[in-house]
Design an enzyme around this catalytic site. Structure first.
Site, PDB file in Angstrom:
ATOM      1  N   PRO A  33       0.829  -1.215   0.000  1.00 43.56           N
ATOM      2  CA  PRO A  33       0.000   0.000   0.000  1.00 43.56           C
ATOM      3  C   PRO A  33       0.859   1.260   0.000  1.00 43.56           C
ATOM      4  O   PRO A  33       1.936   1.286   0.579  1.00 43.56           O
ATOM      5  CB  PRO A  33      -0.779  -0.121   1.314  1.00 43.56           C
ATOM      6  CG  PRO A  33       0.107  -0.932   2.200  1.00 43.56           C
ATOM      7  CD  PRO A  33       0.822  -1.888   1.285  1.00 43.56           C
ATOM      8  N   VAL A  34       0.381   2.287  -0.684  1.00 40.50           N
ATOM      9  CA  VAL A  34       1.053   3.579  -0.685  1.00 40.50           C
ATOM     10  C   VAL A  34       0.070   4.585  -0.095  1.00 40.50           C
ATOM     11  O   VAL A  34      -0.826   5.060  -0.783  1.00 40.50           O
ATOM     12  CB  VAL A  34       1.492   3.999  -2.107  1.00 40.50           C
ATOM     13  CG1 VAL A  34       2.113   5.389  -2.098  1.00 40.50           C
ATOM     14  CG2 VAL A  34       2.466   2.985  -2.673  1.00 40.50           C
ATOM     15  N   LYS A  35       0.230   4.829   1.199  1.00 39.12           N
ATOM     16  CA  LYS A  35      -0.646   5.773   1.894  1.00 39.12           C
ATOM     17  C   LYS A  35       0.079   7.055   2.257  1.00 39.12           C
ATOM     18  O   LYS A  35      -0.539   8.084   2.451  1.00 39.12           O
ATOM     19  CB  LYS A  35      -1.222   5.130   3.153  1.00 39.12           C
ATOM     20  CG  LYS A  35      -2.122   3.944   2.819  1.00 39.12           C
ATOM     21  CD  LYS A  35      -2.907   3.491   3.994  1.00 39.12           C
ATOM     22  CE  LYS A  35      -3.832   2.374   3.569  1.00 39.12           C
ATOM     23  NZ  LYS A  35      -5.171   2.537   4.028  1.00 39.12           N
ATOM     24  N   LYS A  36       1.395   6.984   2.367  1.00 45.58           N
ATOM     25  CA  LYS A  36       2.210   8.155   2.706  1.00 45.58           C
ATOM     26  C   LYS A  36       3.393   8.208   1.753  1.00 45.58           C
ATOM     27  O   LYS A  36       3.717   7.229   1.081  1.00 45.58           O
ATOM     28  CB  LYS A  36       2.708   8.052   4.154  1.00 45.58           C
ATOM     29  CG  LYS A  36       1.600   8.119   5.177  1.00 45.58           C
ATOM     30  CD  LYS A  36       2.170   8.169   6.569  1.00 45.58           C
ATOM     31  CE  LYS A  36       1.043   8.406   7.570  1.00 45.58           C
ATOM     32  NZ  LYS A  36       1.557   8.699   8.896  1.00 45.58           N
ATOM     33  N   ASP A  76       5.921   5.435   1.956  1.00 45.12           N
ATOM     34  CA  ASP A  76       5.606   4.243   1.160  1.00 45.12           C
ATOM     35  C   ASP A  76       5.950   4.472  -0.310  1.00 45.12           C
ATOM     36  O   ASP A  76       6.446   3.574  -0.992  1.00 45.12           O
ATOM     37  CB  ASP A  76       4.115   3.895   1.277  1.00 45.12           C
ATOM     38  CG  ASP A  76       3.641   3.736   2.709  1.00 45.12           C
ATOM     39  OD1 ASP A  76       4.395   3.167   3.524  1.00 45.12           O
ATOM     40  OD2 ASP A  76       2.517   4.178   3.016  1.00 45.12           O
TER      41      ASP A  76
END
Length: 178
Positions: free
Chosen positions: A93-96, A99
């Site tokens: 996952p790329v949430k920030k 990431d």
């Protein structure tokens, strides 16, 4: 089977919630549903969705509340709901922007739609990356701070808390605090 979103976790338990040892199953935000089952719970008025109150702060400093529902939480309303255990290697996952740095780096290559960890990395684990909220929160700020994305193949952990800019051709090793 229940879904718990980060916004539902009390502040004093946030670090526990982030622990992959305590919570080793993650929501990948992928849903496969039976349309007749959805129709049934809507018609029976048994689709009980909780409202999540998520405090946010706008760029101008104005505090607001985002009201949301987590569609995955609806699984509690269906008989025989189940989950599929997806290996962590298949879920990035790329949430920030922390990431984003990982997936943009040389740690991964894209192979037929899947991100594959580089065989040049000596450890099977992903490095821990913590980029400061003040200077790296927005993608535009993040991108402006890199001449090129650093080589992360030998990185274990990096924490950036200051006003840091990375030049071109940077290679990060072991543990770094900037």
């Amino acid at each position: 089977l229940r879904l718990l979103e980060a916004a539902q976790v009390p502040k004093e338990h946030e670090e526990d919630f982030k622990s992959v040892k305590k919570f080793n199953v993650f929501n990948t935000n992928n849903l496969w549903m039976s349309l007749p089952a959805i129709k049934r719970v809507v018609e029976e008025n048994t689709l009980d969705m909780e409202i999540i109150v998520n405090p946010k702060q706008l760029d101008g400093g104005v505090n607001v509340y985002q009201l949301e529902t987590a569609v995955g939480a609806a699984m509690k309303c269906f008989d025989n709901a189940s989950g599929i255990n997806v290996p962590r290697s298949r879920f990035l996952p790329v949430k920030k922007t922390s990431d984003l740095l990982l997936v943009m780096s040389n740690l991964y290559t894209l192979d037929h739609g899947s991100l594959i960890m580089s065989p040049k990395r000596m450890f099977p684990s992903t490095p821990l990356v913590k980029l400061g909220e003040n200077n790296f929160k927005k993608v535009s700020d993040f991108l402006s701070r890199f001449g090129s994305i650093p080589d992360l193949l030998e990185l274990d952990h990096i924490t950036v808390s200051g006003d840091v800019t990375f030049g071109r051709g940077v290679q990060l090793y072991r543990v770094s605090f900037l």
